[in-house]
Write a protein that holds these residues in place. Sequence first.
Motif, mmCIF file in Angstrom:
data_model
loop_
_atom_site.group_PDB
_atom_site.id
_atom_site.type_symbol
_atom_site.label_atom_id
_atom_site.label_comp_id
_atom_site.label_asym_id
_atom_site.label_seq_id
_atom_site.Cartn_x
_atom_site.Cartn_y
_atom_site.Cartn_z
ATOM 1 N N ARG A 1 0.818 -1.225 0.000
ATOM 2 C CA ARG A 1 0.000 0.000 0.000
ATOM 3 C C ARG A 1 0.845 1.265 0.000
ATOM 4 N NH1 ARG A 1 -2.631 -2.745 3.973
ATOM 5 N NH2 ARG A 1 -1.899 -1.350 5.622
ATOM 6 N N THR A 2 2.039 1.189 0.581
ATOM 7 C CA THR A 2 2.885 2.385 0.697
ATOM 8 C C THR A 2 3.980 2.426 -0.361
ATOM 9 O OG1 THR A 2 4.271 1.311 2.380
ATOM 10 C CG2 THR A 2 2.428 2.683 3.162
ATOM 11 N N TRP A 3 3.859 1.608 -1.391
ATOM 12 C CA TRP A 3 4.777 1.593 -2.531
ATOM 13 C C TRP A 3 4.109 2.372 -3.655
ATOM 14 C CZ3 TRP A 3 7.930 -3.223 -1.833
ATOM 15 C CH2 TRP A 3 9.138 -3.167 -2.536
ATOM 16 N N HIS A 4 4.834 3.237 -4.316
ATOM 17 C CA HIS A 4 4.259 4.001 -5.421
ATOM 18 C C HIS A 4 3.694 3.023 -6.446
ATOM 19 C CE1 HIS A 4 3.830 6.697 -8.812
ATOM 20 N NE2 HIS A 4 4.078 7.726 -8.002
ATOM 21 N N PRO A 5 2.452 3.239 -6.900
ATOM 22 C CA PRO A 5 1.830 2.266 -7.811
ATOM 23 C C PRO A 5 2.592 2.058 -9.112
ATOM 24 C CG PRO A 5 0.454 4.236 -7.592
ATOM 25 C CD PRO A 5 1.557 4.359 -6.585
ATOM 26 N N ASP A 6 3.370 3.040 -9.557
ATOM 27 C CA ASP A 6 4.140 2.863 -10.793
ATOM 28 C C ASP A 6 5.320 1.909 -10.617
ATOM 29 O OD1 ASP A 6 2.420 4.640 -12.019
ATOM 30 O OD2 ASP A 6 3.829 6.331 -11.971
ATOM 31 N N TYR A 7 5.716 1.635 -9.372
ATOM 32 C CA TYR A 7 6.898 0.813 -9.104
ATOM 33 C C TYR A 7 6.598 -0.385 -8.203
ATOM 34 C CZ TYR A 7 8.897 5.147 -10.790
ATOM 35 O OH TYR A 7 9.173 6.258 -11.545
ATOM 36 N N ARG A 8 5.372 -0.533 -7.775
ATOM 37 C CA ARG A 8 4.984 -1.563 -6.812
ATOM 38 C C ARG A 8 5.146 -2.951 -7.410
ATOM 39 N NH1 ARG A 8 -0.585 -0.357 -5.930
ATOM 40 N NH2 ARG A 8 0.160 1.294 -4.562
ATOM 41 N N PRO A 9 5.822 -3.854 -6.684
ATOM 42 C CA PRO A 9 5.924 -5.239 -7.158
ATOM 43 C C PRO A 9 4.618 -5.984 -6.890
ATOM 44 C CG PRO A 9 6.981 -5.027 -5.023
ATOM 45 C CD PRO A 9 6.538 -3.642 -5.428
ATOM 46 N N GLY A 10 4.527 -7.173 -7.414
ATOM 47 C CA GLY A 10 3.342 -7.985 -7.203
ATOM 48 C C GLY A 10 3.239 -8.553 -5.810
ATOM 49 N N GLY A 11 4.345 -8.639 -5.120
ATOM 50 C CA GLY A 11 4.354 -9.182 -3.765
ATOM 51 C C GLY A 11 5.695 -8.948 -3.115
ATOM 52 N N PHE B 1 11.083 9.113 -1.837
ATOM 53 C CA PHE B 1 9.661 9.121 -1.515
ATOM 54 C C PHE B 1 8.972 10.260 -2.248
ATOM 55 C CE2 PHE B 1 11.932 7.250 1.968
ATOM 56 C CZ PHE B 1 11.183 6.132 2.283
ATOM 57 N N GLU B 2 7.699 10.075 -2.527
ATOM 58 C CA GLU B 2 6.863 11.118 -3.135
ATOM 59 C C GLU B 2 5.511 11.089 -2.459
ATOM 60 O OE1 GLU B 2 6.244 10.556 -7.331
ATOM 61 O OE2 GLU B 2 8.381 10.685 -7.789
ATOM 62 N N ARG B 3 4.813 12.197 -2.589
ATOM 63 C CA ARG B 3 3.407 12.207 -2.177
ATOM 64 C C ARG B 3 2.586 11.723 -3.369
ATOM 65 N NH1 ARG B 3 1.825 14.410 2.572
ATOM 66 N NH2 ARG B 3 3.305 15.818 3.545
ATOM 67 N N HIS B 4 1.686 10.800 -3.105
ATOM 68 C CA HIS B 4 0.792 10.265 -4.137
ATOM 69 C C HIS B 4 -0.612 10.260 -3.537
ATOM 70 C CE1 HIS B 4 -0.420 7.928 -7.599
ATOM 71 N NE2 HIS B 4 -1.085 7.136 -6.772
ATOM 72 N N ASP B 5 -1.519 10.966 -4.177
ATOM 73 C CA ASP B 5 -2.877 11.113 -3.646
ATOM 74 C C ASP B 5 -2.856 11.591 -2.198
ATOM 75 O OD1 ASP B 5 -3.974 10.344 -6.070
ATOM 76 O OD2 ASP B 5 -4.183 8.239 -5.471
ATOM 77 N N GLY B 6 -1.916 12.489 -1.882
ATOM 78 C CA GLY B 6 -1.834 13.104 -0.561
ATOM 79 C C GLY B 6 -1.051 12.343 0.479
ATOM 80 N N ALA B 7 -0.621 11.126 0.173
ATOM 81 C CA ALA B 7 0.092 10.312 1.156
ATOM 82 C C ALA B 7 1.522 10.040 0.689
ATOM 83 C CB ALA B 7 -0.630 8.988 1.361
ATOM 84 N N TRP B 8 2.431 9.912 1.652
ATOM 85 C CA TRP B 8 3.802 9.544 1.314
ATOM 86 C C TRP B 8 3.852 8.101 0.849
ATOM 87 C CZ3 TRP B 8 7.392 12.865 0.394
ATOM 88 C CH2 TRP B 8 7.381 14.103 1.029
ATOM 89 N N VAL B 9 4.615 7.850 -0.223
ATOM 90 C CA VAL B 9 4.837 6.495 -0.714
ATOM 91 C C VAL B 9 6.310 6.333 -1.086
ATOM 92 C CG1 VAL B 9 2.486 6.081 -1.546
ATOM 93 C CG2 VAL B 9 4.164 7.128 -3.082
ATOM 94 N N TYR B 10 6.766 5.099 -0.989
ATOM 95 C CA TYR B 10 8.130 4.740 -1.381
ATOM 96 C C TYR B 10 8.184 4.633 -2.896
ATOM 97 C CZ TYR B 10 12.223 1.707 -1.981
ATOM 98 O OH TYR B 10 13.423 1.152 -2.382
#
Length: 141
Positions: A65-75, A125-134
């Motif tokens: 959930r806290t991984w940027h969706p553009d870089y998030r792995p499958g698991g 880290f970046e803010r994505h939809d208002g929340a910090w993500v890795y």
Amino acid sequence: MARRTTRPPRPSVTDRSACPCGLPAAYGACCGRFHTGRSAAPTAELLMRSRYSAFVVRDEGYLLRTWHPDYRPGGVDFDPAMRWTGLEIRDTSEGSMFHSTGTVTFVARYTLGGEPGQLHERSHFERHDGAWVYVNGTFMD
């Protein structure tokens, strides 16, 4: 018969345990509140600390959930022989409530099969939809 995959057992961290991230607070009042979704990490450093704690307690859902969706792995593949033993924040840049990006440089210590090791990384880290993500990390020497 279907083959059953087993997950490594979660370390016994309770709401009253010392938080694995190293801050002087109980897990439930520190990183645990982020893991449960009661709160969102207000800074990149607190997100980094909560992600470290999520590796300690093997909370795959929180990590994803806290991984940027553009870089998030499958698991997340947790190694059952790995035990995280400590976190040291070396440097932070930006990443406050007033920034949209930030970096956190840290050393995470572990044992793997009884042998000590460490991971030294500069995380972005970046803010994505208002929340910090890795976003990603650079390994340091």
